[in-house]
Design a protein around this motif. Structure first.
Motif, PDB file in Angstrom:
ATOM      1  N   THR A 205      44.127 -66.262 -25.330  1.00  0.00           N
ATOM      2  CA  THR A 205      43.722 -66.392 -23.922  1.00  0.00           C
ATOM      3  C   THR A 205      42.363 -67.061 -23.808  1.00  0.00           C
ATOM      4  N   VAL A 206      41.455 -66.702 -24.696  1.00  0.00           N
ATOM      5  CA  VAL A 206      40.112 -67.308 -24.681  1.00  0.00           C
ATOM      6  C   VAL A 206      40.205 -68.801 -24.982  1.00  0.00           C
ATOM      7  N   VAL A 207      40.985 -69.158 -26.001  1.00  0.00           N
ATOM      8  CA  VAL A 207      41.108 -70.562 -26.410  1.00  0.00           C
ATOM      9  C   VAL A 207      41.779 -71.402 -25.328  1.00  0.00           C
ATOM     10  N   VAL A 208      42.765 -70.839 -24.659  1.00  0.00           N
ATOM     11  CA  VAL A 208      43.517 -71.601 -23.656  1.00  0.00           C
ATOM     12  C   VAL A 208      42.832 -71.596 -22.293  1.00  0.00           C
ATOM     13  N   ASP A 209      42.388 -70.428 -21.841  1.00  0.00           N
ATOM     14  CA  ASP A 209      41.877 -70.303 -20.469  1.00  0.00           C
ATOM     15  C   ASP A 209      40.357 -70.386 -20.342  1.00  0.00           C
ATOM     16  N   TYR A 210      39.638 -70.039 -21.398  1.00  0.00           N
ATOM     17  CA  TYR A 210      38.172 -69.997 -21.320  1.00  0.00           C
ATOM     18  C   TYR A 210      37.542 -70.821 -22.444  1.00  0.00           C
ATOM     19  N   GLN A 211      38.110 -71.987 -22.637  1.00  0.00           N
ATOM     20  CA  GLN A 211      37.713 -72.853 -23.746  1.00  0.00           C
ATOM     21  C   GLN A 211      36.298 -73.388 -23.615  1.00  0.00           C
ATOM     22  N   THR A 212      35.797 -73.475 -22.398  1.00  0.00           N
ATOM     23  CA  THR A 212      34.455 -74.019 -22.198  1.00  0.00           C
ATOM     24  C   THR A 212      33.368 -72.943 -22.249  1.00  0.00           C
ATOM     25  N   THR A 213      33.742 -71.706 -22.571  1.00  0.00           N
ATOM     26  CA  THR A 213      32.745 -70.645 -22.646  1.00  0.00           C
ATOM     27  C   THR A 213      32.188 -70.521 -24.061  1.00  0.00           C
ATOM     28  N   ARG A 214      31.139 -69.752 -24.186  1.00  0.00           N
ATOM     29  CA  ARG A 214      30.480 -69.561 -25.478  1.00  0.00           C
ATOM     30  C   ARG A 214      31.323 -68.739 -26.446  1.00  0.00           C
ATOM     31  N   HIS A 215      32.403 -68.147 -25.940  1.00  0.00           N
ATOM     32  CA  HIS A 215      33.205 -67.259 -26.773  1.00  0.00           C
ATOM     33  C   HIS A 215      34.241 -67.994 -27.620  1.00  0.00           C
ATOM     34  N   VAL A 216      34.470 -69.266 -27.348  1.00  0.00           N
ATOM     35  CA  VAL A 216      35.574 -69.961 -28.007  1.00  0.00           C
ATOM     36  C   VAL A 216      35.358 -70.110 -29.515  1.00  0.00           C
ATOM     37  N   GLU A 217      34.129 -70.275 -29.944  1.00  0.00           N
ATOM     38  CA  GLU A 217      33.866 -70.405 -31.388  1.00  0.00           C
ATOM     39  C   GLU A 217      34.308 -69.147 -32.139  1.00  0.00           C
ATOM     40  N   GLU A 218      33.872 -68.004 -31.633  1.00  0.00           N
ATOM     41  CA  GLU A 218      34.270 -66.760 -32.287  1.00  0.00           C
ATOM     42  C   GLU A 218      35.783 -66.545 -32.185  1.00  0.00           C
ATOM     43  N   ALA A 219      36.367 -66.924 -31.050  1.00  0.00           N
ATOM     44  CA  ALA A 219      37.809 -66.748 -30.878  1.00  0.00           C
ATOM     45  C   ALA A 219      38.586 -67.522 -31.939  1.00  0.00           C
ATOM     46  N   LEU A 220      38.147 -68.745 -32.246  1.00  0.00           N
ATOM     47  CA  LEU A 220      38.807 -69.543 -33.277  1.00  0.00           C
ATOM     48  C   LEU A 220      38.635 -68.904 -34.657  1.00  0.00           C
ATOM     49  N   PHE A 221      37.464 -68.354 -34.915  1.00  0.00           N
ATOM     50  CA  PHE A 221      37.279 -67.654 -36.188  1.00  0.00           C
ATOM     51  C   PHE A 221      38.187 -66.429 -36.266  1.00  0.00           C
ATOM     52  N   ARG A 222      38.249 -65.657 -35.182  1.00  0.00           N
ATOM     53  CA  ARG A 222      39.089 -64.456 -35.183  1.00  0.00           C
ATOM     54  C   ARG A 222      40.569 -64.813 -35.337  1.00  0.00           C
ATOM     55  N   LEU A 223      40.966 -65.949 -34.810  1.00  0.00           N
ATOM     56  CA  LEU A 223      42.341 -66.411 -35.026  1.00  0.00           C
ATOM     57  C   LEU A 223      42.573 -66.736 -36.501  1.00  0.00           C
ATOM     58  N   THR A 224      41.578 -67.377 -37.098  1.00  0.00           N
ATOM     59  CA  THR A 224      41.670 -67.651 -38.541  1.00  0.00           C
ATOM     60  C   THR A 224      41.827 -66.340 -39.311  1.00  0.00           C
ATOM     61  N   GLU A 225      41.007 -65.390 -38.955  1.00  0.00           N
ATOM     62  CA  GLU A 225      41.011 -64.089 -39.618  1.00  0.00           C
ATOM     63  C   GLU A 225      42.342 -63.355 -39.432  1.00  0.00           C
ATOM     64  N   ALA A 226      42.829 -63.308 -38.181  1.00  0.00           N
ATOM     65  CA  ALA A 226      44.054 -62.561 -37.877  1.00  0.00           C
ATOM     66  C   ALA A 226      45.284 -63.217 -38.500  1.00  0.00           C
ATOM     67  N   TYR A 227      45.396 -64.545 -38.351  1.00  0.00           N
ATOM     68  CA  TYR A 227      46.551 -65.237 -38.932  1.00  0.00           C
ATOM     69  C   TYR A 227      46.548 -65.120 -40.464  1.00  0.00           C
ATOM     70  N   TYR A 228      45.377 -65.208 -41.048  1.00  0.00           N
ATOM     71  CA  TYR A 228      45.276 -65.105 -42.513  1.00  0.00           C
ATOM     72  C   TYR A 228      45.713 -63.713 -42.979  1.00  0.00           C
ATOM     73  N   ALA A 229      45.313 -62.687 -42.215  1.00  0.00           N
ATOM     74  CA  ALA A 229      45.700 -61.317 -42.554  1.00  0.00           C
ATOM     75  C   ALA A 229      47.210 -61.126 -42.462  1.00  0.00           C
ATOM     76  N   LEU A 230      47.853 -61.863 -41.546  1.00  0.00           N
ATOM     77  CA  LEU A 230      49.312 -61.774 -41.385  1.00  0.00           C
ATOM     78  C   LEU A 230      50.056 -62.640 -42.393  1.00  0.00           C
ATOM     79  N   GLY A 231      49.320 -63.503 -43.094  1.00  0.00           N
ATOM     80  CA  GLY A 231      49.962 -64.405 -44.049  1.00  0.00           C
ATOM     81  C   GLY A 231      50.468 -65.685 -43.419  1.00  0.00           C
ATOM     82  N   VAL A 232      50.078 -65.935 -42.175  1.00  0.00           N
ATOM     83  CA  VAL A 232      50.467 -67.175 -41.484  1.00  0.00           C
ATOM     84  C   VAL A 232      49.354 -68.185 -41.762  1.00  0.00           C
ATOM     85  N   VAL A 233      49.362 -68.717 -42.986  1.00  0.00           N
ATOM     86  CA  VAL A 233      48.243 -69.507 -43.483  1.00  0.00           C
ATOM     87  C   VAL A 233      48.057 -70.812 -42.718  1.00  0.00           C
ATOM     88  N   ASN A 234      49.161 -71.474 -42.340  1.00  0.00           N
ATOM     89  CA  ASN A 234      49.010 -72.775 -41.668  1.00  0.00           C
ATOM     90  C   ASN A 234      48.296 -72.648 -40.330  1.00  0.00           C
TER      91      ASN A 234
END
Length: 282
Positions: A205-234
């Motif tokens: 939601t942050v990446v899609v709807d609030y992309q111009t906010t200061r939170h998007v950098e952390e959101a992308l990192f957290r996506l990296t973290e969450a997907y990696y934990a699930l094994g969805v490496v790509n």
């Protein structure tokens, strides 16, 4: 027949009737009270007189009395031109007095009744401001914050040339930052509980709807973290790659790169990923 008795009986009846006639208006006055009498007295007051009295009270700084005068006008002459003007004043006066719920009520009613009127832009602006003033802290429900976003967005979309648009856009950036911050807070909570799918939905939601906010950098990192934990490496690689492309000097990118590198991977963007498409669409 006793003539004296008949005369006395006639006098008593006459007195009774006289008292009964007097009792009717007294009873009505007792039931109605002073307020009702005052209202009845105002019924014949022309709307322009009430309106000018309201303006005079407003100019004197008697905002409460002015509010009551415009409310009286709106009640006595609904849907009139003066009622229309009264709604504008009511929205302004209530906002000035910190009566934000009443501000929104008057503003919404005006916009509903007169959607094409030039003052509708001002009414939407005041409604947005009233919601904006009530925004809670990030830990609480953000329903009011979303209403502020709705009012400001409607103003910008319907009246793009309005003088109120620049300030509405400025306020909207603050609103979006708060809404994005709330999504991040909830997303982190889910991540801590290892509920990765729920967390991903919040960060998305942050990446899609609030992309111009200061939170998007952390959101992308957290996506990296969450997907990696699930094994969805790509998807983890794509989130990190998009983060690095848009924010190469970010500490969040350095953390994402380090996380992938420990597993023998590097950031690599998949152009078919929703993350990649989300950034290309902006």
């Amino acid at each position: 027949m006793d003539t004296g008795s008949e005369v006395n009986r006639a006098k008593h009846m006459k007195t009774f009737l006289r008292l009964a006639v007097l009792a009717v208006p007294l009873a009505l006055a007792a039931c109605g009270g002073k307020d009702d009498l005052d209202e009845l007295a105002l019924n014949d007051t022309p709307p322009e007189v009430l309106f000018n009295e309201g303006l005079s009270l407003r100019a004197q700084g008697k905002l409460r009395d002015s509010t009551q005068k415009f409310e009286e006008l709106d009640k006595l002459y609904p849907y009139s031109e003066y009622s229309k003007k009264s709604l504008v004043n009511l929205a302004f006066l209530n906002y000035s007095r910190g009566k934000y719920t009443e501000t929104v009520t008057a503003a919404k009613r005006f916009v509903t009744l007169y959607p094409g009127d030039e003052d509708s832009a001002y009414m939407l602006y005041l409604a947005g401001q009233a919601y904006f003033r009530q925004m809670p802290d990030i830990t609480r429900d953000q329903a009011v914050t979303r209403k502020a976003a709705g009012a400001f967005n409607e103003l910008i979309q319907r009246f793009p040339e309005s003088e109120y648009v620049p300030d509405a856009e400025s306020k909207l950036r603050i609103v979006h930052d708060q809404l994005g911050g709330k999504e991040m807070q909830v997303g982190r909570f889910y991540l801590k509980k290892r509920n990765y799918i729920a967390g991903i939905n919040r960060f998305k939601t942050v990446v899609v709807d609030y992309q111009t906010t200061r939170h998007v950098e952390e959101a992308l990192f957290r996506l990296t973290e969450a997907y990696y934990a699930l094994g969805v490496v790509n998807e983890a690689q794509t989130a990190a790659a998009v983060l690095g492309h848009n924010y190469p000097d970010s500490q969040w990118y350095k953390d994402a790169y380090s996380l992938l590198n420990k597993g023998g991977y590097e950031p690599s963007e998949d152009s078919g990923s929703w993350i990649s498409r989300a950034f290309k669409s902006i």
